[in-house]
Enzyme design. Structure first.
Site, PDB file in Angstrom:
ATOM      1  N   GLU A  57       0.829  -1.207   0.000  1.00  0.00           N
ATOM      2  CA  GLU A  57       0.000   0.000   0.000  1.00  0.00           C
ATOM      3  C   GLU A  57       0.864   1.257   0.000  1.00  0.00           C
ATOM      4  O   GLU A  57       0.529   2.252  -0.646  1.00  0.00           O
ATOM      5  CB  GLU A  57      -0.939  -0.007   1.213  1.00  0.00           C
TER       6      GLU A  57
ATOM      7  N   HIS B  51       2.041   2.305  -3.376  1.00  0.00           N
ATOM      8  CA  HIS B  51       1.061   2.995  -4.214  1.00  0.00           C
ATOM      9  C   HIS B  51       1.177   4.517  -4.120  1.00  0.00           C
ATOM     10  O   HIS B  51       0.645   5.215  -4.984  1.00  0.00           O
ATOM     11  CB  HIS B  51      -0.353   2.565  -3.840  1.00  0.00           C
TER      12      HIS B  51
END
Length: 882
Positions: A568, A571
């Site tokens: 995550e 990202h």
């Protein structure tokens, strides 16, 4: 004019109806009120608009050069852009007011609940629509007074009840003392027949170094009343869009530059999810739906509509409001209404799909839980034992826990201002953020000084960019906070809070400057259908990535949590600050994050090069097996990474388009964009060398941050930097043909998988296995047609698979179901109830064997969780069972 052209909403493609080639939203000001008792959000959004210059059609020129990805710059200039779709948020199967704004209470604009009654009427006699479509079409009574000769503003919108649309009259703003003198003089000297348009054009064009003043003026403009004549703008809403006209305004240039839309969401709207958290308290959050945010506020979905925004959210005082925003919000209490007001903002223009909201009763996870409360927290760490309404002992425990964390409930939950010694003055304390020290400085050995001259030369539009700040390049850690339900505080402390600083520092060592200035992490409710979702400044994590903290779970259980955090966090670079211009090219976000996840996690673990290679090969084999299985059991058209092929990035004359297969429920749970994209990057790294490939990644980030790209932008720059690749036959067209434009498995991947199968960590079997090795062992056992009860019992006793991380528990449950090991059916039920993000296809395994006991188990589990399940997941499971 006809805004819909030839879009067909009856397919599994998602329509993007906004006419972004005609007019663009430059800034949103949202004024929202959260109503938990009704499960709706009401309020208004003010759109500040700018007509597009130049042509309205698709650009026909070749866009294959590296500059083709410069969608952000084009959008900033107000021009048309042939790139249409980019999913900036990552859903893994994926702003804070200025100090001045934080002190200013936004005047409440009457919301939808105050303006309904008489404003909406159904359009009848629509012969060209089906009955179902006709039911979804509503318009104001003024719509029929307009004609197709009037310009139509088309916004992406669904599941919203719009009560009024009006032009905002900003003439009164000029009398306010807060206006800078040069702005007022600029405005007063305008000889145009439309001074409001000239003023707003000036405002949206202000340079980034004046963003704070700019946001103050946007806020003041948003609070002004409607047009002096008191009339509304005619509007019509259908299944996928909201259309607005002004009678007599025939072009975008004649259309109002500031428009207010009053509306209310619906309890079942698909952009936000109303549910109960693990403590049995009502909450709402943006769920990363395939339709993005169009059911939260009317917006322009295509990513070329890059905009800034600011939001004021009113919620019950006991609630925490988290959003994607650049500073920590300090809530303003309203004692009369028992509501608090939270203000957030962003200064980086981004697609509307990145707007993220969560409102609930979560608590901040702290580094230490007071000893007196350890026992109480431990008793609540089983997320199945939620506090029941009216349970006095449960309420006492929660109050004691929150009090023990260092403040009152409102202060700890919200990070409210703390009193200082300077009289009545309050300051926002940084103590609510974590800056955990790192013992090993080796996590930041990479020197990026050579990449920073006297300021980075950014290629994107004008905004306050961290890549251009010298201080940001040496900031290994950004301020971070972790939130979750009381029942999971200890697990989140042992996992997320412990690992997060190492993962952030490792990401900095691998990729350089953090694109965003802060990070919140929220453990979302059990019904969240994915393992994580990354948005600017905030990450949602599933409880499935947490270790249960029980004896025997071991350090290996942190592997899933750590690797997911790294995914995550990755990202922030690929998916957020660099996004795909075409949403169908999801691999640009997901494949890149999956590839970087391994590198960042290995850095966080401080593995040697040899250990990194071994762990990487084991994960590659596991992913190969998963991809191979998925491709054998899915439609070929869903296996293509670039489904639009040579038409990728193209849109219609108005800027509208569709996202291919976006509404297909099967695609929601597929991993092909993660896995096939990951293997493409591994293949490219094998051609140029791992270290050289990462050097290229950093160079690419430096060039393309703040922009939208297509596959060809990355690949062509790679081929330019490494010209030997083309000499070996690796041309752009060859990579397209083998990896991006066809289904199935590329030849290189078949050949390489046999090498991974012989890796030491695959061959090695011993009592203490890593999490990945245990997954590998269970997958090999799943290939056996028969296993004795004694063998399964020995496996259970030796490895305690039900106490391992969710990846291991998933394979263990598959093994239990396949061989009908009834003694562990309780493990299957626990997994389906508490790991909903990963359990969808396990229902199918329970049904396919046609065993009455297993089918009853599937039905029982569905009945336990169906009210909190993600809607898409629920539909898929109901089809399996019913």
């Amino acid at each position: 004019m006809e805004p819909h052209e030839d879009l067909n909403p009856d397919t599994d493609d998602l329509p993007l109806r906004a006419n972004t080639n005609h007019i663009l939203v430059r800034h949103y000001v949202l004024d929202l009120t959260v109503h938990p008792e009704r499960r709706v959000i009401s309020g208004s959004v003010v759109l500040f608009l700018e007509p597009c210059c130049g042509g309205r059609g698709n650009a026909e020129e070749d866009d294959s050069g590296p500059g083709a990805g410069n969608g952000a710059s084009t959008a900033e200039a107000g021009g048309s852009q042939d790139g249409s779709v980019c999913r900036f948020r990552d859903v893994d199967t994926t702003e804070d007011g200025t100090k001045a704004l934080g002190k200013r209470r936004m005047e409440k604009i009457p919301g939808a609940e105050e303006r309904q009654g008489g404003e909406l009427q159904a359009v009848s006699g629509i012969e060209s629509k089906t009955a179902a479509q006709a039911e979804n079409i509503h318009s104001s009574h003024l719509w029929e007074t307009t004609s197709d000769d009037d310009f139509t503003l088309v916004l992406d919108c669904c599941d919203l009840d719009v009560s009024k649309v009006e032009e905002v009259d900003v003439t009164s703003v000029s009398a306010m003392d807060s206006f800078p003198s040069e702005v007022a003089s600029e405005r007063s000297g305008v000889s145009s027949a439309n001074p409001q348009a000239a003023f707003i054009q000036k405002l949206v064009s202000w340079p980034s170094n004046r963003w704070r003043q700019k946001h103050q003026l946007f806020l003041l403009c948003s609070q002004t009343p409607g047009a002096q004549d008191g009339s509304s703008l005619p509007f019509q809403r259908d299944q996928w869009s909201l259309q607005v006209r002004k009678k007599g305004a025939a072009s975008p240039q004649e259309f109002p530059r500031a428009v207010r839309i009053c509306y209310e969401t619906r309890p079942t709207g698909r952009s936000v999810r109303w549910t109960k958290d693990q403590d049995d308290r009502v909450c709402v959050y943006t769920a990363g739906s395939p339709i993005n945010n169009r059911a939260l506020f009317p917006c322009q979905e295509p990513p070329v509509a890059m905009s800034t925004w600011q939001a004021t959210v009113r919620a019950p005082s006991e609630c925490l409001v988290l959003m994607s925003g650049e500073e920590q919000a300090v809530p303003a209490e309203d004692g009369d209404t028992r509501f608090s007001t939270w203000s957030y903002y962003v200064t980086m223009p981004m697609p509307a799909s990145t707007f993220t909201l969560a409102v609930g009763h979560w608590c901040q996870v702290t580094a230490e839980i007071p000893p007196a409360l350890e026992g109480e927290v431990r008793n609540r760490t089983d997320c199945g034992k939620t506090a029941k309404p009216g349970d006095v002992s449960g309420e006492r425990t929660e109050a004691g826990l929150v009090s023990g964390l260092g403040s009152s409930s409102s202060k700890v939950v919200k990070g409210s201002p703390h009193q200082t010694s300077s009289g009545d003055r309050t300051t926002c304390s940084d103590s609510t953020f974590s800056y955990a020290p790192l013992e090993d400085q080796a996590l930041s050995v990479t020197d990026y000084s050579g990449m920073v001259d006297d300021g980075v030369s950014c290629s994107h539009g004008d905004y306050p960019c961290r890549f251009a700040e010298r201080s940001a390049w040496s900031q290994r850690l950004i301020p971070y906070r972790v939130f979750g339900p009381v029942g999971l505080l200890q697990q989140a402390q042992m996992g997320v809070l412990q690992l997060l600083p190492r993962c952030l520092a490792a990401a900095h060592a691998v990729l350089g400057v953090h694109p965003f200035p802060r990070l919140d992490i929220l453990i979302v409710p059990a019904g969240f259908s994915s393992l994580g979702m990354a948005s600017p400044h905030i990450i949602f994590l599933s409880q499935s990535v947490l270790s249960d903290g029980s004896p025997g779970s071991g350090e290996s259980c942190l592997s899933l949590c750590g690797s997911r955090l790294c995914h995550e966090i990755a990202h922030s670079w690929f998916g957020l600050v660099i996004g795909a211009r075409d949403w169908t090219e999801e691999w640009i976000s997901e494949g890149f994050a999956t590839y970087l996840e391994d590198i960042i996690w290995a850095q966080a673990q401080q593995l040697s090069l040899h250990e990194t290679a071994e762990q990487s090969d084991l994960k590659a084999l596991l992913r190969w097996r998963r991809l191979s299985d998925e491709l054998q059991n899915s439609q070929e058209e869903l296996q293509i990474l670039r489904p639009n092929m040579e038409n990728t990035g193209q849109v219609s004359e108005s800027g509208s388009s569709t996202v291919k297969h976006a509404l297909n429920p099967d695609k929601t749970f597929m991993q092909v964009h993660y896995l096939k994209g990951y293997f493409l990057l591994r293949f490219l790294a094998s051609e140029v060398g791992d270290e050289q490939f990462m050097d290229f990644f950093r160079l690419f980030v430096k060039k393309y941050h703040g922009q939208l790209i297509l596959s060809q932008d990355f690949l062509q720059m790679l081929l330019i930097i490494f010209p030997d690749m083309e000499r070996k036959g690796l041309t752009l067209s060859a990579i397209y043909a083998e990896w991006l434009d066809r289904p199935g498995i590329p030849k290189w991947l078949y050949e390489r998988s046999s090498v991974w199968s012989q890796a030491r960590l695959v061959e090695e079997v011993k009592a203490e296995l890593t999490s990945e090795q245990l997954v590998m062992l269970l997958e090999l056992l799943l290939e056996e047609s028969e296993l004795s009860v004694a063998t399964i019992r020995t496996l259970q006793r030796t490895y305690n698979p039900h106490k391992q991380d969710a990846e291991v528990r998933h394979r263990w449950c598959e093994l239990v179901v396949k061989h009908g090991y009834t003694q562990a059916y309780g493990d299957v039920e626990h997994f389906l109830v508490h790991d909903q993000a990963m359990g969808v296809y396990l229902y199918g395994e329970l049904m396919v064997h046609e065993d009455p006991e297993q089918q009853a188990l599937a039905g029982r589990c569905l009945s336990l969780v169906q009210e909190e399940m993600d809607q898409s997941a629920r539909r898929v499971v109901e089809e399996m069972i019913l």
